[in-house]
Every structure is written in C-alpha cells, then in structure tokens.
Enzyme design. Sequence first.
Site: not given
Ligand SMILES: Cc1cc2nc3c(=O)[nH]c(=O)nc-3n(C[C@H](O)[C@H](O)[C@H](O)COP(=O)(O)OP(=O)(O)OC[C@H]3O[C@@H](n4cnc5c(N)ncnc54)[C@H](O)[C@@H]3O)c2cc1C
Length: 598
Positions: A440
């Site tokens: 989220e």
């Molecule tokens: C158990 C689990 C359940 C989930 N359930 C759902 C679901 O039901 N539906 C769904 O759609 N998704 C779901 N997700 C996905 C989740 O919402 C994403 O993992 C999350 O939004 C972060 O995306 P990412 O993992 O690709 O990290 P990234 O976006 O790659 O981020 C990696 C790091 O970089 C930082 N970062 C990225 N961009 C910036 C910026 N511009 N400025 C500063 N920092 C930045 C982030 O804060 C983070 O620390 C789930 C994930 C998990 C692990």
Amino acid sequence: MSHYQAPVRDIQFVIHELLNSETHYQSLSNCEQPGQELIDDILVNGAKFAEQVVAPLNQSGDEEGCRFEGGDVQTPAGFKQAFAQYAEAGWLGLSLPEQYGGQNLPGSCAMMLGEMTGSANHAWSMYGGLSQAPVTCLLTAGSEEQKNTYLPHLISGRWGGTMCLTEAHCGSDVGLIRTKAKSNDDGSYSISGTKIFISGGEHDLTENIIHAVLARVEGAPSGTKGISLFIVPKFHSDENGNLTERNAVHCGSIEKKMGLKGSATCVMNFDGATGYLVGEENRGLEVMFKIMNSARIGTALQGVSMGENSFQGALNYARERTQMRALTGSANPDAEADPIIEHPDVRRMLLTQKALTEGSRALIYWLAQLVDQSKYGNEENAREADDLLSLLTPIAKAFCTEVGVEVTNLGIQVLGGHGYIRDNGQEQIARDARIATLYEGTTGIQALDLLGRKVMGSQGTLLRNFTKRIHKFCEAAGNNEEIKPFIEPLQALNKQWGELTMAIGSKAMSDPNEVGAASVDYAMFSGYVALAYMWAQMAQLAQQKIAEGAQATEFYQAKLATAEFYFQRLLPRAGSHAKAAEASGKAMMALSQDAFAF
Ligand SMILES: Cc1cc2nc3c(=O)[nH]c(=O)nc-3n(C[C@H](O)[C@H](O)[C@H](O)COP(=O)(O)OP(=O)(O)OC[C@H]3O[C@@H](n4cnc5c(N)ncnc54)[C@H](O)[C@@H]3O)c2cc1C
C-alpha cells in the site's frame, strides 16, 4: 494457545469517550446511525469471534502456510470455515449498502472488527480485506449492471476479491504498468499480462474471485494518464449468479515469504482474460486511489493490530518470568527472583509498546470518523474531513506501521531468547507486521506524498488547517495547570512543524533532492506530533474522569501515566527527526553510485 484478548475497554474508551461516537453518528445522514448499544454489540461479538475462531488458527496457519498445486491454492486448515462463519454473520457487508446485502453502517463501525481480526490472525484477515477492493471500485465507478452482477456475491462472501496493480518491473511507480487491454466487439476487453504479489489471487475460501485489475488499453498514453481499471472474474456467471465458464486468468505460483504465510501471495497470469471496464478508459487510477486511501488507513491499522497482540504477549510474560532482583530491593522476597516487570528497562519496553499502540489506535479511529464525515457528513464537515484525511492518511500509514515494527520487535526483546523461539509467538507477530511498511505504498512513498504532494503541493494549506486545530485545542486547554505538561510541548512542536516545513521548502527551491532527503524524518516528526495531539486529548479526558470520581479510575490513571510516558520518553524523538529533516541533503547525494561500494 493464543493469548489474544480483544482490548474491548480501550476501544470503547476511544470510540465512546474520546471520539464521542453518539454525537458523531447523529451528525451523519444517508446511513444507519448506530447507538452505543449496537456498537458495543458489534464490539463484543467481534471480540468473541476474533478470540475464539480466528486466533486459534494463527500459529497453525503460519506453520502450515498455503499450498500451491496444479494452479490451485489451498489455505491453511480452518481458514475456509472461519471465513464462512464471518460472512454468515454479515460482517463483510457491515458498512456496505443495504441494496446489495450490506448493513449500511458507517465505515468506522468496521474498523474495530478490522483491528481485532487483524490482531488475532493477520494472514486470515487479508482475504476479507482484499475483497473490499473490487467492492469499492464498483461502488465508485461501476455501472448498475456491474454492481448488480458482482456486489451481492462479494458482500455475502460467496465470492472473494483482489487488487491487481503490481508487476515485476512496476511497484511504487504504477505508471510503468504494461498489462494490456484490447477492446472486443461486445464491449468487453481482452486482458493480457502478468501481475505479481497479488494477495488472495487464488484460494479455496470462495467459489469465485473477482479481480480489480489495472491495465493499459491499446494506444493509450504512456505513464499514469493511460491506465484503465477492469473487473476480471475468475469464473463468468449467468444472470442468477451461477458460475459458467472459466476465464483465462490463472495463478502461476505463490511466493515463499517472511511472514503472513497463511495469506496466498500470487503470480497471476492474464492470458487474454475477459475483463470489463470500470468507469472511463484512462481514468482507472482515479478510482484506484479511492481504494488506496481507505486501504492505507486499513494498513495503518495493521500496525495497531500487530502491536496490540505483541504487547499482550509481552505483558503476560513479564509478569510471570522471574529474573534477578528489583533495583530497590526484593519485590517478591518469598521467591528466588522478582518478575522482570519490576525492572525499569522492561517497563520502558512495555510502556513504549503500550503508548505507541494506544496512541495509534486513537489516531486511526479518529481518521475512520473523518472518512464517515467525508461520505455522510454535511458539505462543510465533509470538506473539512477531506482536507484532514489528505494530510493525515500518509502520516498514519507511514508512522503507525513503522512504530508497529518497533513495537513487535520490542515484544521479542521482552521475552529475551524465548522471544526468538517460534512456539512463543512473538517472532511470528514481528514477521507478520513487517509487511505493513511495504505494501500500500512504502514508508518512503508515503513520506514523499506527505511532504511533496500534500504539504508543499497545497502551499502549506492542509498543514495549517491541522496545526490551527491543534493550536485551538491547546489554547482551550491551556488554563488547566494539571494538563500543562502535555499542552506546552505539544504547542511548541506544533509551532516547530510550520517552521520545519518552511526551512525544507526554502532549501528545496534550489535543490529538489532536499524534499526527498527530508521526507521520512519529516513524516516521523509529523507522526509523533499527531500522536501527541491524541495523547494530550486522552490525558485531558482521563484527568477529567478522575476528578469527577468516575468508576474504575485505575483505567484512567493508567491512561494518564501512559500519556506522561509518551510525552517524557517518546515525544523527544520528534526533535531528532526535525534536526535530521532540517539538515542538508547534500551528504546523501554526494557519493557516486560506485562510491557506495567502497
Ligand atoms: C506480501 C505482499 C502482498 C502484496 N499484496 C499486493 C496486492 O494484493 N496487490 C498488489 O497490486 N500489490 C501487492 N503487493 C505489492 C506491494 O504493494 C509492492 O511490493 C510495493 O508497492 C512496493 O513495490 P516494489 O516491491 O516493487 O518496490 P519498489 O517500488 O521497487 O521500491 C523499492 C524501494 O525503493 C523505494 N523507492 C521507490 N521509488 C522511490 C522514490 N521515488 N523515492 C524514494 N524512494 C523510492 C521504495 O520506498 C523502496 O524502499 C504485495 C507485496 C507483498 C510483499
């Protein structure tokens, strides 16, 4: 055996005494206006369900996890029956429209159920929580036909739901979505692409699963302006809701992960699956943001749920475990050692858990009332609530989940080495709590939203609305000598909030990185001040009750002592966050990417 006991008294204190539920519900229109009796009824029955039905499945669900076989997902033993029981009780539709089978109560009534079932079994509570995603999409922008087709079954719990945003290359940056939607001759679309990390993408709790999917219609603009929202059912259905043919959406695998093992986190393959547009083409994110705002408050609540469960386990242990003598001499001379709760440092840990959890609970239940006002209040109240929610939602999501991680780690620490042992439950709570700072929108993304979009983007108006409110409260309370120790520091930090914002804003004029560099410290500063506002109100109320000679004053005395602990021992952290947020961001940006490895 689970130790979880729903904190009914504290929830009642927050809802009825602090937030004056009676007056609040009477101020709403176009929804049911529950009296105290009905709220207490939901609370007590919800508590029973959480303690007796879902809590016993928490540890076994973690041990067993979900199983993936031939495209199907089997949830841990007991999950399906508990879900059926929850649905049967009508709790999935508590705050949803009556015409589709709901009970039309304001959303805040569902908050306490969310807290208690989340504490009792976070993984299990994910399935019902995610079903709200397609429900909210359809209520916001669905056609009458779509609403009639899906809502009654989602609300009755016959069908489940998901929210499908994330793709392998696309997490925080939803503008990168590649899943495609091709228009068919009959008005439907063919959806193709792969989504990852989809909670409840496949499971055995319900006969059908309705996916809310973000995808890009062929030829749509790139970035966030070209994203549309679709409903993609696992099974199609006829006009009576009977399932017909299987749609081309399948679970490819489920993740092995740190915690939340009873919640299936799925790779979902859409292979030309039939989907139905919700709202207009290219305007899907506007609808999805509606879900995301309420989902963010729901995720903030998970910090409270996990914190409460961890605190209860730690408290029970600290009262029973005996080690060494109290510093002031023996508290328990007949035994060979004193209970560890006699040691100041153990009290520091327990009170940190208690103060952060109860403070966060008060903040989030207040936000839930603001959501009610935004939906069912008069025009002026709704506008004011919207402004407060814009500012406070990212603060609550970032702060309450970050402190939730701290609180659950302290739960392990209170148990010493025993906290690290699986059977004692604390390590599971800490693993389960960890996700809340990530999904989220991560803490970093919430902090950017707060400082960049909400505070700077509104030229400080949203912040000023809130600081004025705090100022008014302090002015009104200021003459009471007894609560001065709470009011003076709150007043000072409230003033500092504006100054800190100006300082960051002026640095950002010459270097945009300053906003990103300051943002998480700024969000944590904001969280500590917002919690101080809630704790000052709780302290004022507790003092009033004690002065009036209320019954069971021990409860109010404990509130007051916890408020004192918060102000003396935790609020000073706001100062460090302010200092860090105010410092130059240049050192952060000075290293080249390669230099990080030296
Ligand atoms: C158990 C689990 C359940 C989930 N359930 C759902 C679901 O039901 N539906 C769904 O759609 N998704 C779901 N997700 C996905 C989740 O919402 C994403 O993992 C999350 O939004 C972060 O995306 P990412 O993992 O690709 O990290 P990234 O976006 O790659 O981020 C990696 C790091 O970089 C930082 N970062 C990225 N961009 C910036 C910026 N511009 N400025 C500063 N920092 C930045 C982030 O804060 C983070 O620390 C789930 C994930 C998990 C692990």
